[in-house]
Design an enzyme around this catalytic site. Structure first.
Site, PDB file in Angstrom:
ATOM      1  N   ASP A 196       1.050  -1.307  -0.410  1.00 58.69           N
ATOM      2  CA  ASP A 196       0.061  -0.081  -0.082  1.00 58.69           C
ATOM      3  C   ASP A 196       1.013   1.551  -0.262  1.00 58.69           C
ATOM      4  OD1 ASP A 196      -2.503   1.532   0.846  1.00 58.69           O
ATOM      5  OD2 ASP A 196      -1.223   2.275   2.150  1.00 58.69           O
ATOM      6  N   LYS A 200       1.603   4.470  -2.760  1.00 57.98           N
ATOM      7  CA  LYS A 200       1.718   5.559  -2.434  1.00 57.98           C
ATOM      8  C   LYS A 200       2.548   6.572  -3.048  1.00 57.98           C
ATOM      9  CE  LYS A 200      -2.660   5.511   1.238  1.00 57.98           C
ATOM     10  NZ  LYS A 200      -1.970   4.571   2.173  1.00 57.98           N
TER      11      LYS A 200
HETATM   12  N1  HSE Z   1      -5.271   0.827   4.255  1.00 59.01           N
HETATM   13  C1  HSE Z   1      -4.828   2.433   3.833  1.00 59.01           C
HETATM   14  C2  HSE Z   1      -4.032   2.370   5.085  1.00 59.01           C
HETATM   15  C3  HSE Z   1      -5.667   2.488   4.151  1.00 59.01           C
HETATM   16  O1  HSE Z   1      -3.978   2.295   6.078  1.00 59.01           O
HETATM   17  O2  HSE Z   1      -3.342   3.666   5.180  1.00 59.01           O
HETATM   18  C4  HSE Z   1      -5.712   4.765   3.562  1.00 59.01           C
HETATM   19  O3  HSE Z   1      -5.118   4.466   2.101  1.00 59.01           O
END
Ligand code: HSE
Length: 405
Positions: A196, A200
Site C-alpha cells: 500500500d 502511494k
Molecule cells: N490501508 C490504508 C492505510 C488506507 O492504512 O493507510 C488508506 O489508504
C-alpha cells in the site's frame, strides 16, 4: 442541481455520502449549486441507508445518464475499477478516486484518457488519507523543483508500530483493531508488507518526477520483521521505527523504496503516531514542507474525495492541470543500493568489535545496549558501500535500518 454517482459503497463510499449530506449547505455555496448523489453503484443493496433508493447494480445506467457529470470511484482493487474509470472518462464524465492501486498502476494512461476527453481525473484521496498533498504538490509547489519526498504513507502500520512501542501490544491484536476501525485494506497483507505504501510513493514520485514506476517492482519491505525489541531499541537510540516511503532522483534516475527507517526525534516524522500520516517534501526554493493529518479512515479519506468533487464541480479544476506522466522504463529507475544515507547497525560483540565497526562505517557514533549488543550509526554512504564496509569487519548485524534525515 449537480448530479454525481458513487462507485462503491464501502467505508470510503459511505463516508463520502456522509460528508456530502452533512455539509450540504457549505458545499452548495462553494459549487454555486446543490450536489446530489443520483446513483450509488454496488453489488449489495442498502435498504436501511437514507440513500438506499439510489443504489444500482449496472454501470451502464450511470454511463448513459447525461445528467451525471462526475463519478467518484471508491471500489478498491484494479478491476472492475479501472474498466469503469475508462468507460466513465470515455463517456465524458469527470472521475475522482481514492483508489491508489488504480492510480499507481494505470495513472499515466488514465490521465491521458482524461485529457483526450476534456475531463478531469483527480486522486487526492489516494495518498495520505485526508491530508491535502496531491493538490499542494501540483499547485502551491509548482514554482519549485521537487528534490525528494519521504513519509509515513500507511495508517495501519503506523497504528501498529505506535501501539507496539507505547503499549507493548502484540502485532496481531493491533492489526485486528485497525481492521475494526476501517483503516486496513481488504487484504491487510498490502498494509503490513508495504505494498500500500509502495503504491502511494509511486504516485508521489510520478507527481514529483513525471515517471510512473511499477509499485510491484520497487524495493519494498514491510513491518512484519519488526519486533517489540526493535521498537524499544529505537526508543533507546532517541527515535522511532517508522515505515517510510521515500523517493528522490539519483543521477537523473528515480529512486523509490518502502522500508522501515529509524527516525530520530529531531525529525517531525518521528512524532507522527497512530493512524496519522506525515509527508516531507524537499524542494529547491521553499526547502522542506511537512504535511500531516489522518492517513486513513472513513471521514478523513472521504474529506479528500469530496475536495476533488468540489474542485471539479465548482469549475476550479481543468484538464489543463492534469499532470503528464510517462511509464518509467529501466533507464529511468535508480538502483535502491544507490540510496545514500546514515544507517543504524546493531551488533553483538566486545569493545574491539565496536571499534572495528566504527572505523569501517566511518563514524564515532555508537551506543552500548544491553546483552552485549551495541549500535553503530554510520556516516552517510550508499547501501553498496555500507554493506561492503560491514562485510569487511566480519561482523554480522542483528539489525540494520536506514536513517531518515
Ligand atoms: N490501508 C490504508 C492505510 C488506507 O492504512 O493507510 C488508506 O489508504
Amino acid at each position: 442541481m449537480l448530479q454525481i454517482a458513487l462507485l462503491g459503497f464501502g467505508v470510503v463510499g459511505n463516508g463520502t455520502a456522509e460528508v456530502i449530506l452533512q455539509n450540504q449547505k457549505q458545499i452548495a455555496a462553494y459549487c454555486g449549486d446543490e450536489v446530489n448523489i443520483k446513483y450509488i453503484l454496488d453489488l449489495r443493496d442498502f435498504p436501511e441507508h437514507p440513500l438506499g433508493n439510489r443504489v444500482v447494480h449496472d454501470i451502464k445506467i450511470i454511463l448513459d445518464d447525461p445528467e451525471v457529470t462526475l463519478v467518484a470511484e471508491m471500489m478498491g482493487g484494479s478491476h472492475p475499477a479501472y474498466d469503469f474509470t475508462c468507460a466513465a472518462l470515455k463517456a465524458g464524465k469527470h472521475v475522482v478516486t481514492s483508489n491508489k492501486e488504480v492510480v499507481a498502476t494505470f495513472g499515466a494512461e488514465l490521465l491521458d484518457l482524461a485529457r483526450e476527453n476534456h475531463v478531469s481525473y483527480l486522486f487526492e484521496a489516494s495518498v495520505g488519507g485526508g491530508i491535502p498533498i496531491i493538490r499542494p504538490m501540483q499547485t502551491d509547489l509548482a514554482s519549485n523543483e521537487i528534490l525528494a519526498v519521504s513519509g509515513i504513507l500507511n495508517g495501519t502500520t503506523n497504528f501498529i508500530l505506535t501501539k507496539m512501542k507505547n503499549e507493548g501490544a502484540a502485532f496481531a491484536d493491533v492489526l485486528k483493531l485497525a481492521q475494526q476501525k476501517g483503516y486496513a485494506e481488504a487484504n491487510p497483507a498490502a498494509d503490513v508488507e508495504g505494498l500500500d505504501a509502495a503504491r502511494k510513493i509511486v504516485i508521489l514520485a510520478a507527481l514529483a518526477f513525471g515517471k510512473l514506476l511499477d509499485p510491484n517492482k520497487i524495493s519494498t519491505t514491510g513491518i512484519t520483521g519488526i519486533t517489540q525489541e526493535h521498537t524499544a531499541l529505537a526508543d533507546k537510540l532517541g527515535g522511532a521505527v517508522k515505515l517510510i516511503g521515500h523517493t528522490e532522483k539519483v543521477d537523473g534516475r528515480v529512486l523509490a523504496l518502502v522500508s522501515p527507517f529509524l527516525v530520530f526525534s529531531s525529525n517531525p516524522i518521528s512524532h507522527v503516531d497512530d493512524v496519522y500520516n506525515g509527508i516531507l517534501v524537499d524542494t529547491n526554493m521553499l526547502g522542506r514542507a511537512f504535511f500531516y493529518g489522518a492517513g486513513a479512515g472513513k471521514l478523513p479519506t472521504a474529506s479528500a474525495v469530496v475536495a476533488d468533487i468540489l474542485d471539479i464541480l465548482s469549475g476550479r479544476s481543468t484538464d489543463r492541470r492534469l499532470p503528464h506522466w510517462t511509464v518509467a522504463d529501466e533507464a529511468d529507475i535508480a538502483d535502491v543500493a544507490s540510496l545514500s544515507c546514515r544507517r543504524v547497525y546493531v551488533f553483538e560483540g566486545c569493545p574491539r568489535c565496536e571499534a572495528k565497526a566504527k572505523t569501517a562505517l566511518k563514524t564515532e557514533d555508537s551506543v552500548w545496549l544491553c546483552d552485549g549488543k551495541f549500535a553503530v550509526i554510520s556516516s552517510k554512504m550508499s547501501a553498496t558501500n555500507a554493506d561492503a564496509a560491514v562485510t569487511a569487519t566480519g561482523l554480522c548485524p542483528v539489525l540494520s535500518l536506514p536513517v531518515l534525515e
